[in-house]
Design a protein around this motif. Structure first.
Motif: not given
Length: 240
Positions: A172-180, A182-185, A198-210
């Protein structure tokens, strides 16, 4: 907030964070303490956990398994029901001790190693990792998957689980800095703070990268909290 200028320093901090967090890590998974989001959201979380577990069991992680970033054993204990043998690797002696205590199986061999530096000496039927890919810096994504490829037997498979972007997935005391971001406290119960990848992937993007790296992958997302998928080397992919 910008990323740390020294990637190696960021990785060292990340390793120290997970060592220090070992004894409180499971509070996140079991929605306890600072991670308790209330009855309704907790119920939703555990429903989606079961969805991912069911997908893993249907996948049947059989044979000789390499588990990277094995952590406290929350997923090792799921895999051991199917596997002939598990080589479980983590950089933290603290979480390895917790894993061994939880799983308590002669089928599991533990190795303490920095996954970014370690190279497999044998090949496996399956490579598994949970909540690890999001902690791999973007510049190390391709080298990491080369390591995965080098660990697979011909016809070997990969299964992975990770976090989807959700404001209620963490403390509850963590703040996400948005889905884009790449790091987090991240803060421990005693108030100490660490900066980690901390990197959040979207399924279609990860599929393409792989696909670009020679993997044929299926990547799915639960309604709120989790990303999971399976992959194998595509036919004709360049051997490592």
């Amino acid at each position: 907030m910008t990323d740390a200028p020294d990637p190696s320093g960021l990785i060292r901090d990340q390793i120290e964070y997970y060592r220090a967090r070992a004894n409180e890590y499971d509070q996140w998974f079991f929605r306890q303490g600072r991670y308790d989001q209330g009855e309704a959201l907790n119920r939703l979380w555990f429903r989606e956990v079961e969805q991912v577990r069911e997908a893993l069991h249907q996948f049947r992680p059989a044979g000789r398994v390499l588990e990277l970033a094995c952590g406290t054993g929350l997923w090792t204990e799921q895999i051991v029901a199917h596997a002939d043998h598990i080589t479980a690797v983590d950089s933290s002696a603290e979480v390895i001790a917790l894993n061994a205590g939880r799983v308590d199986s002669p089928l599991v061999e533990y190795l303490q190693a920095d996954i970014f530096e370690w190279q497999p000496e044998k090949r496996f039927d399956l490579v598994f990792f949970a909540f690890w890919l999001s902690h791999v810096p973007a510049e190390r994504f391709e080298p990491f998957w080369r390591t995965v490829a080098s660990a697979l037997k011909p016809g070997g498979r990969v299964f992975f689980v990770d976090s989807a972007y959700s404001e209620t997935s963490s403390a509850r005391d963590h703040v996400l800095e948005g889905p884009q971001a790449t790091t987090i406290n991240r803060r421990l119960n005693d108030g100490r703070e660490f900066r980690i990848v901390k990197i959040f992937y979207r399924p279609e993007d990860l599929r393409a990268q792989l696909a670009a790296l020679g993997f044929r992958a299926q990547v799915r997302q639960t309604a709120n909290y989790f990303l999971y998928g399976q992959a194998e080397r595509a036919r004709g992919a360049k051997k490592d």
